[in-house]
Scaffold this motif. Structure first.
Motif, PDB file in Angstrom:
ATOM      1  N   UNK A   1       0.835  -1.210   0.000  1.00 44.46           N
ATOM      2  CA  UNK A   1       0.000   0.000   0.000  1.00 44.46           C
ATOM      3  C   UNK A   1       0.866   1.255   0.000  1.00 44.46           C
ATOM      4  N   UNK A   2       1.881   1.270   0.872  1.00 45.53           N
ATOM      5  CA  UNK A   2       2.782   2.436   0.942  1.00 45.53           C
ATOM      6  C   UNK A   2       3.493   2.626  -0.393  1.00 45.53           C
ATOM      7  N   UNK A   3       3.997   1.520  -0.962  1.00 46.70           N
ATOM      8  CA  UNK A   3       4.691   1.632  -2.253  1.00 46.70           C
ATOM      9  C   UNK A   3       3.752   2.166  -3.329  1.00 46.70           C
ATOM     10  N   UNK A   4       2.518   1.671  -3.372  1.00 53.09           N
ATOM     11  CA  UNK A   4       1.572   2.107  -4.403  1.00 53.09           C
ATOM     12  C   UNK A   4       1.244   3.590  -4.273  1.00 53.09           C
TER      13      UNK A   4
ATOM     14  N   UNK B   1      -1.528   1.958 -12.498  1.00 54.87           N
ATOM     15  CA  UNK B   1      -1.786   2.226 -11.087  1.00 54.87           C
ATOM     16  C   UNK B   1      -2.994   1.436 -10.585  1.00 54.87           C
ATOM     17  N   UNK B   2      -4.043   1.374 -11.399  1.00 57.81           N
ATOM     18  CA  UNK B   2      -5.243   0.607 -11.004  1.00 57.81           C
ATOM     19  C   UNK B   2      -4.889  -0.865 -10.822  1.00 57.81           C
ATOM     20  N   UNK B   3      -4.110  -1.396 -11.735  1.00 59.87           N
ATOM     21  CA  UNK B   3      -3.715  -2.813 -11.675  1.00 59.87           C
ATOM     22  C   UNK B   3      -2.947  -3.116 -10.392  1.00 59.87           C
ATOM     23  N   UNK B   4      -2.067  -2.183 -10.006  1.00 62.82           N
ATOM     24  CA  UNK B   4      -1.256  -2.407  -8.813  1.00 62.82           C
ATOM     25  C   UNK B   4      -2.059  -2.201  -7.523  1.00 62.82           C
ATOM     26  N   UNK B   5      -2.964  -1.219  -7.518  1.00 58.97           N
ATOM     27  CA  UNK B   5      -3.758  -0.965  -6.318  1.00 58.97           C
ATOM     28  C   UNK B   5      -4.747  -2.096  -6.025  1.00 58.97           C
ATOM     29  N   UNK B   6      -5.162  -2.801  -7.062  1.00 59.50           N
ATOM     30  CA  UNK B   6      -6.140  -3.882  -6.862  1.00 59.50           C
ATOM     31  C   UNK B   6      -5.483  -5.247  -6.654  1.00 59.50           C
ATOM     32  N   UNK B   7      -4.140  -5.289  -6.671  1.00 56.72           N
ATOM     33  CA  UNK B   7      -3.434  -6.563  -6.464  1.00 56.72           C
ATOM     34  C   UNK B   7      -3.222  -6.805  -4.968  1.00 56.72           C
TER      35      UNK B   7
END
Length: 597
Positions: free
Chosen positions: A366-369, A420-426
């Motif tokens: 979460x912090x990285x994203x 960004x969406x792909x990473x936030x939903x992983x």
């Protein structure tokens, strides 16, 4: 130097046939160059960050993530020759533009050839890879020297505004590198290599169109030189020589030796990857005992090079000769800098892939994203604001250029939001290898202004000290990697913080040293000799890049024989020693420079 008002600046531009509309106090043409350079650097760095990773990734049959399974030594040999030639061809591209093509047409030719090169590389077959790299080398030769020539010509009557213009232009370079490595790298590593290489080509093509359609904005700036201009340039050169300077034409022997050293140098450059990849050693006949034929060739080329340089130096007056010796000393030390710094394109890519813990989940993810989102959205929003300002000022004069620019930014925003969406939903994610490479551009954008203010203050140190600082500060980055990797066992991975810190110190070292070099060449060398000495300077950078790739390719061999920490210590100790030596040479260099500050 007195300041010029925006109104008088705009009026004077219009008199020269240049579009007088200003964006942030500068001609709209500067921002056309900004975005053209940005898309070229997007493509160049987007491809560059993938190449070593792709070549050395294991072969996975039928997978879009299958690499070629090369040994790092083979990949380093190919990349090193490619990087070396990138600094040689601009010498010839600049000459052709000066004498025949004009700067704008040379840029278009270069951009078109590079677009073709990126298209070839999207096929990622051996034939198309080599054709693509060759096209990129040739295209860069036309493109790289002539973008800055257009900028210089546009500001030749406004030298007081040139520093600001170059700062803005340099931001375009780093913005392109930043987004190219981020987005091309993400697509390549998360979707497939074709997508990463292909995206680089798409934006190179769109950047070419954007520049071509912006022709009305530049007026006659960058046009091919007329017969009258050529004659005027000859007369100016003949009547404005430095009082310490005197004509020093190349003799027939000079020309023969230059041709010989060029042939030997190019033979080495091509033979190195040929012998390591295909087992084809075209220079084996030159072998002397245990010394390989290609090493004999490059040693002979260097001997001839030093003979020509020394013989020419003896023919100059004392002041000019000594100033040129100072440039040569600086060029020698710049080899050690780029030999280490350019590990970012070879060994640090392999290190990030194989030895850095890149897996995140939970709060860490979460912090990285959030950090990654800010790194992406904030600079993209700022640059989009500049695009809107440029469009407002120039749409009536170059509508097609603005439409292409809008397509570019719509595409960048779309890919960035999707990423960004792909990473936030992983639930868990592995940071891409290429993400670490964007740190250099990010830190340059963050710290460049502060460093330049220090150089403009009373704390501005002499050139030799800046060089020494650049080498030593960069070496600290490798020292941190050596410390972080110390004692780790096979299969154990290093925290990513060590690599981020390394890029921070590498960038601070670059900001100390890199901008200084070309500035001192222009100050120390008579106007008539600047092209020759710039060529020598770029040759030093080319040698540094080739050495970087050769040594970077040895990362696995040195790690197996000694340790990963030992590998990084090489790039800690050598630059520190070089940095101390160049600082100790300050009194000598000061005398050689004869008052040049």
């Amino acid at each position: 130097m007195s300041q010029v008002s925006d109104a008088s600046f705009s009026e004077e531009l219009e008199k020269q046939g240049i579009d007088g509309s200003l964006v942030l106090g500068h001609p709209s043409g500067l921002f056309v160059l900004f975005f053209t350079e940005m898309w070229e650097r997007f493509s160049f760095y987007g491809m560059r960050v993938l190449l070593i990773n792709f070549l050395t990734t294991a072969i996975i049959s039928g997978s879009p993530f299958s690499g070629w399974g090369w040994d790092p030594v083979q990949a380093g040999a190919l990349y090193g020759t490619y990087a070396m030639l990138l600094y040689i061809t601009p010498i010839f591209g600049g000459i052709l533009a000066d004498k025949f093509l004009g700067y704008r047409f040379a840029v278009v030719i270069g951009a078109a050839i590079m677009t073709l090169g990126h298209l070839f590389m999207a096929f990622d077959t051996p034939l198309f890879l080599y054709l693509g790299l060759g096209a990129l080398v040739i295209g860069t030769g036309f493109f790289k020297p002539n973008m800055t020539s257009i900028l210089s010509e546009m500001y030749k009557k406004f030298p007081q505004k040139k520093d600001g213009a170059y700062t803005i232009f340099y931001m375009g370079v780093n913005a392109g590198a930043f987004f190219g490595m981020m987005l091309c790298g993400y697509l390549a590593e998360k979707v497939g290599w074709h997508w990463g290489f292909g995206l680089a080509g798409i934006f190179m093509f769109l950047g070419t169109l954007q520049f071509w359609f912006a022709k009305p904005i530049f007026g006659k700036v960058g046009d091919p030189p007329s017969a009258e201009q050529k004659e005027s340039a000859k007369q100016t050169a003949a009547t404005s020589l430095d009082p310490d300077d005197k004509p020093n034409p190349f003799t027939a022997l000079d020309t023969i030796l230059i041709v010989a050293m060029t042939v030997l140098g190019l033979a080495y450059a091509f033979n190195d990857p040929l012998s390591k990849i295909a087992g084809l050693d075209i220079l084996s006949g030159l072998q002397l005992g245990a010394v390989a034929g290609q090493n004999v060739a490059i040693i002979a080329a260097l001997v001839l090079f030093f003979f020509v340089v020394i013989s020419r130096l003896t023919r100059y007056t004392k002041v000019v000769r000594q100033r040129m010796i100072a440039v040569i000393i600086f060029a020698f030390f710049v080899i050690f800098f780029w030999m280490s710094f350019e590990q970012g394109a070879s060994s640090l890519v392999i290190f990030a892939r194989d030895n850095v813990d890149r897996t995140l989940e939970g709060n860490s993810l979460t912090i990285f994203n959030i950090v990654n989102m800010l790194l992406t959205i904030v600079p993209l929003a700022l640059i989009t604001y500049v695009v809107a300002k440029l469009t407002k000022q120039t749409y009536g004069k170059a509508p097609l250029s603005n439409i292409v620019q809008a397509v570019c930014f719509a595409g960048i925003w779309g890919i960035a939001i999707w990423m960004l969406y792909r990473e936030f939903t992983a639930e868990a994610s592995e940071i891409t290898v290429s993400w670490f490479s964007i740190m250099n551009s990010f830190f340059i954008i963050t710290f460049a202004s502060s460093i330049s203010k220090i150089w403009d203050s009373k704390f501005n140190p002499p050139a030799a000290v800046k060089y020494g600082m650049g080498l030593i500060v960069m070496a600290i980055g490798f020292g941190l990697l050596a410390f972080g990797a110390h004692g780790i066992q096979e299969g154990v991975k290093v925290s990513m913080i060590w690599l981020v810190l390394a890029y921070l110190f590498h960038t601070l070292g670059e900001l100390c040293l890199s901008p200084v070099g070309l500035s001192y060449v222009s100050k120390l060398v008579p106007a008539r000799m600047i092209a020759f000495m710039f060529g020598m300077w770029y040759l030093a950078i080319a040698i540094g890049n080739k050495l970087a790739a050769i040594l970077g390719g040895e990362i696995e061999n040195i790690t197996k024989e000694y340790s990963l920490s030992t590998f990084f210590l090489i790039f800690t100790i050598v630059p520190v020693v070089a940095g101390i030596l160049v600082m100790l040479l300050h009194p000598v260099l000061k005398r050689l420079m004869h008052g040049v500050k």
